[in-house]
Enzyme design. Sequence first.
Site, mmCIF file in Angstrom:
data_model
loop_
_atom_site.group_PDB
_atom_site.id
_atom_site.type_symbol
_atom_site.label_atom_id
_atom_site.label_comp_id
_atom_site.label_asym_id
_atom_site.label_seq_id
_atom_site.Cartn_x
_atom_site.Cartn_y
_atom_site.Cartn_z
ATOM 1 N N ASP A 18 -39.656 4.267 -16.286
ATOM 2 C CA ASP A 18 -39.564 3.452 -15.706
ATOM 3 C C ASP A 18 -37.737 3.179 -16.244
ATOM 4 O O ASP A 18 -38.184 3.835 -17.343
ATOM 5 C CB ASP A 18 -39.159 2.421 -14.596
ATOM 6 C CG ASP A 18 -38.544 1.686 -13.433
ATOM 7 O OD1 ASP A 18 -37.277 1.463 -13.657
ATOM 8 O OD2 ASP A 18 -39.562 1.915 -11.798
ATOM 9 N N HIS A 52 -33.346 5.701 -12.130
ATOM 10 C CA HIS A 52 -35.006 4.575 -12.984
ATOM 11 C C HIS A 52 -34.707 4.913 -14.257
ATOM 12 O O HIS A 52 -36.464 5.980 -14.571
ATOM 13 C CB HIS A 52 -35.585 4.644 -12.661
ATOM 14 C CG HIS A 52 -35.745 3.364 -10.749
ATOM 15 N ND1 HIS A 52 -35.917 2.149 -11.036
ATOM 16 C CD2 HIS A 52 -35.259 3.951 -9.352
ATOM 17 C CE1 HIS A 52 -35.931 1.477 -10.226
ATOM 18 N NE2 HIS A 52 -35.242 2.130 -9.219
ATOM 19 N N ASP A 99 -36.138 7.042 -5.982
ATOM 20 C CA ASP A 99 -35.034 5.835 -5.462
ATOM 21 C C ASP A 99 -33.841 5.595 -6.386
ATOM 22 O O ASP A 99 -33.938 5.401 -6.762
ATOM 23 C CB ASP A 99 -36.354 4.994 -5.090
ATOM 24 C CG ASP A 99 -37.166 4.673 -6.845
ATOM 25 O OD1 ASP A 99 -36.661 5.708 -7.115
ATOM 26 O OD2 ASP A 99 -36.665 3.693 -6.807
ATOM 27 N N GLU A 100 -32.823 4.859 -5.169
ATOM 28 C CA GLU A 100 -32.434 4.117 -5.761
ATOM 29 C C GLU A 100 -31.090 4.791 -7.235
ATOM 30 O O GLU A 100 -31.171 4.649 -8.248
ATOM 31 C CB GLU A 100 -32.140 2.627 -6.037
ATOM 32 C CG GLU A 100 -33.457 2.198 -5.253
ATOM 33 C CD GLU A 100 -34.074 0.578 -5.805
ATOM 34 O OE1 GLU A 100 -33.752 -0.489 -5.419
ATOM 35 O OE2 GLU A 100 -34.860 0.772 -6.876
ATOM 36 N N TRP A 141 -40.314 3.600 1.865
ATOM 37 C CA TRP A 141 -40.298 2.174 1.774
ATOM 38 C C TRP A 141 -39.040 1.662 2.462
ATOM 39 O O TRP A 141 -39.362 0.316 2.786
ATOM 40 C CB TRP A 141 -39.695 1.862 0.682
ATOM 41 C CG TRP A 141 -38.621 2.209 -0.408
ATOM 42 C CD1 TRP A 141 -38.136 3.619 -0.485
ATOM 43 C CD2 TRP A 141 -37.649 1.757 -0.962
ATOM 44 N NE1 TRP A 141 -36.669 3.418 -1.201
ATOM 45 C CE2 TRP A 141 -37.073 2.067 -1.347
ATOM 46 C CE3 TRP A 141 -37.240 0.611 -0.962
ATOM 47 C CZ2 TRP A 141 -35.456 1.341 -2.196
ATOM 48 C CZ3 TRP A 141 -36.307 -0.537 -0.960
ATOM 49 C CH2 TRP A 141 -35.692 0.514 -1.877
ATOM 50 N N TYR A 197 -44.682 -4.203 0.962
ATOM 51 C CA TYR A 197 -44.543 -4.877 -0.615
ATOM 52 C C TYR A 197 -45.010 -6.367 -1.399
ATOM 53 O O TYR A 197 -44.888 -7.535 -0.488
ATOM 54 C CB TYR A 197 -43.048 -5.026 -1.005
ATOM 55 C CG TYR A 197 -42.331 -3.209 -1.615
ATOM 56 C CD1 TYR A 197 -42.815 -2.646 -0.953
ATOM 57 C CD2 TYR A 197 -41.693 -3.475 -2.210
ATOM 58 C CE1 TYR A 197 -42.187 -0.856 -1.371
ATOM 59 C CE2 TYR A 197 -40.814 -2.455 -2.208
ATOM 60 C CZ TYR A 197 -41.335 -0.896 -1.979
ATOM 61 O OH TYR A 197 -40.824 0.305 -2.945
ATOM 62 N N TRP A 229 -45.223 -3.727 -7.366
ATOM 63 C CA TRP A 229 -44.357 -3.763 -8.272
ATOM 64 C C TRP A 229 -44.420 -4.788 -9.473
ATOM 65 O O TRP A 229 -44.022 -6.030 -9.353
ATOM 66 C CB TRP A 229 -42.742 -3.442 -7.587
ATOM 67 C CG TRP A 229 -41.941 -2.171 -6.677
ATOM 68 C CD1 TRP A 229 -42.137 -2.840 -5.376
ATOM 69 C CD2 TRP A 229 -42.199 -1.609 -7.727
ATOM 70 N NE1 TRP A 229 -41.831 -1.410 -5.095
ATOM 71 C CE2 TRP A 229 -42.164 -0.516 -6.124
ATOM 72 C CE3 TRP A 229 -41.997 -0.604 -8.815
ATOM 73 C CZ2 TRP A 229 -41.815 0.994 -6.009
ATOM 74 C CZ3 TRP A 229 -41.882 0.864 -8.796
ATOM 75 C CH2 TRP A 229 -41.830 1.701 -7.163
ATOM 76 N N THR A 230 -44.310 -4.767 -10.572
ATOM 77 C CA THR A 230 -45.021 -6.251 -11.294
ATOM 78 C C THR A 230 -43.629 -6.629 -12.467
ATOM 79 O O THR A 230 -44.152 -7.756 -13.393
ATOM 80 C CB THR A 230 -45.299 -4.913 -12.051
ATOM 81 O OG1 THR A 230 -45.065 -4.348 -13.438
ATOM 82 C CG2 THR A 230 -47.175 -4.575 -12.042
ATOM 83 N N GLU A 231 -42.252 -6.693 -11.774
ATOM 84 C CA GLU A 231 -41.414 -7.123 -12.408
ATOM 85 C C GLU A 231 -42.089 -8.865 -12.887
ATOM 86 O O GLU A 231 -42.305 -9.334 -14.111
ATOM 87 C CB GLU A 231 -40.111 -7.725 -11.781
ATOM 88 C CG GLU A 231 -39.276 -5.624 -11.758
ATOM 89 C CD GLU A 231 -39.606 -5.391 -10.689
ATOM 90 O OE1 GLU A 231 -40.632 -5.554 -10.010
ATOM 91 O OE2 GLU A 231 -39.432 -4.399 -9.917
HETATM 92 C C1 TNX Z 1 -37.116 -1.210 -5.508
HETATM 93 S S1 TNX Z 1 -38.991 0.701 -3.642
HETATM 94 C C2 TNX Z 1 -38.127 -0.455 -6.629
HETATM 95 C C3 TNX Z 1 -38.624 -0.700 -6.719
HETATM 96 C C4 TNX Z 1 -38.301 -1.916 -7.682
HETATM 97 C C5 TNX Z 1 -38.437 -2.893 -6.236
HETATM 98 C C6 TNX Z 1 -39.327 -4.442 -5.809
HETATM 99 C C7 TNX Z 1 -38.458 1.672 -5.515
HETATM 100 C C8 TNX Z 1 -39.162 3.213 -4.315
HETATM 101 N N1 TNX Z 1 -37.946 1.085 -6.381
HETATM 102 O O1 TNX Z 1 -38.071 0.157 -8.659
HETATM 103 O O2 TNX Z 1 -39.237 -3.253 -8.668
HETATM 104 O O3 TNX Z 1 -37.264 -2.520 -5.192
HETATM 105 O O4 TNX Z 1 -39.074 -5.153 -4.649
#
Ligand code: TNX
Length: 536
Positions: A188, A261, A327-328, A394, A419, A470-472
């Site tokens: 990531d 990411h 993602d994202e 998700w 989550y 997710w471990t932030e």
């Molecule tokens: C979104 S869900 C992300 C993660 C983050 C998370 C925090 C997804 C596929 N990507 O990178 O850790 O939200 O909830």
Amino acid sequence: MRKFLLGLLFVSMIQAKAQTPMITPAPVSMQIQNGQAFELNQQTQIVADPFFAAQASYLQAAIQEQTGLSLKIGKKSSPASQIQLVKTAAVAQPEAYQVQIAQNNIVLSAADIRGIVNSIQSLLQLLPLQKTATVSIPALKITDYPRFAYRGMHLDVVRHFFPVDYIKKYIDYLTFHKFNTFHWHLTDDQGWRIEMHSYPKLNSIGSWRDSTLIGHFKDTPARYERVRYGGYYTKKEIKEVIAYANIRGITIIPEIDIPGHSRATITAYPEFSTDPNNKWGVAATWGMYNRQNNVLSPNPKTFAFLRAVFHELADLFPSPYIHLGGDECSKLWWKQSAEAQAFIKANNLKDEFGLQTYFIQQVSKYLAEKGRKVIGWHEIMEGKLDTSTIVMNWGNDAKAVEAAEKGYAIIMTPGKPYYFDHYQSKDPKDSLAIHGYNPLEAVYLYEPVPAGVRKKSLSAKIMGGQANVWTEYMGYTTKVDYMVFPRMTAVSETLWSQPEKKNYNDFVNRVKTNIIPRYQYWNSSWFPDFEKWRKE
Ligand code: TNX
């Protein structure tokens, strides 16, 4: 006299209740049989079909650890009291099993490794969590099989990194709960956590960050702990974990997250970014989307890189599926990049969404060269994609309907309520989490086949579900435990048990009497206030 009789009735009710063991996730059927109980003691031997030899040793070690009884692994002819591990085609459904307990033997039967592992989990729940010389187990018959084919738990080891021993422990959690898949989020913005030979700077540079955010990412001013943080699993360690998981019937799906990411990647190799002159730096903060996470740039060097690393990954992991993230991926960077714009034109792509799809298609092709299929987060269906790709959703139920109508198989991991980085209480003093409210009851009651999918007769498209971790805000393993328990137990029952077997009050009762002692046995933490915080 009446009082006495009532008292007697009460006592016998308690006894009858005490006789019916509790197993979680709830099995399809469990019936007390006529006949004497089985006495498990030091003389009992484990006798296994050679196909289940590794599971026989696993069972032997588990019984020893749990009860102190060290059983021998014996031969079929041995007349002593036995626990038999039998391979039979009669238990036809994948992962299904039977447990039959009679006076002289316990017979665990299944057609496959996962089935026998599942039978072992049920048996272990019938034994006490303490040292003992003998255990009496009532004559019993369990017939059991899973509701969904895919039952997963995810763990992000990037935002925080956890030792190999904990990964094994986490796999034990999954095994106990009859999950079959561990989704290992390995790369990531904040780090690259797997040894790579083809591009060594991924480790020497990409695995380390200079500092880590303290507190919530929305806090202003942001505060940082200025300590170098990171690490990665060596190939040797990964092979060890895969072998450990194999014995327990757990498939590990590794994830390398592209084309977004990717800050760790482009810090190590800026030439794969849309701005090679930028000194990116491995991210030290969370919530990177659309802000600083940058993305891979479509140039020949990047695609050569992707082919090499996904091949290395496929060579290491036997899983039929590999996760490529997707993602994202902010389109911002490609919009600003001359290289990306020229690539879009030259390849007749419609726009930046088309480019995202192009990335997914390329990596799918590289993985097809290794005979592997692809899983991606639901954003991968932004463009037109081969529907043999599996969508990990998700998002909400509507996204699942969209994916099912487009023809994808789907794994349900909805942010609400799957989550586990979200709060499980509204207590302002609760340990820091990202946002959102996913209490135990909401997790338990969630139905993975959305009504919209059912209405369109597309239920078969739902392969199963998974909770994501997710471990932030989970810097330590004890915090991971606190966030996952008892919610993991709730997900396991939804994915394993038949819907008509589900009952929240009964579940909570089992958690309190049977499952919390198990968390204690594991020396794990858990969220204790789960009864108070109800579904909205
Ligand atoms: C979104 S869900 C992300 C993660 C983050 C998370 C925090 C997804 C596929 N990507 O990178 O850790 O939200 O909830």
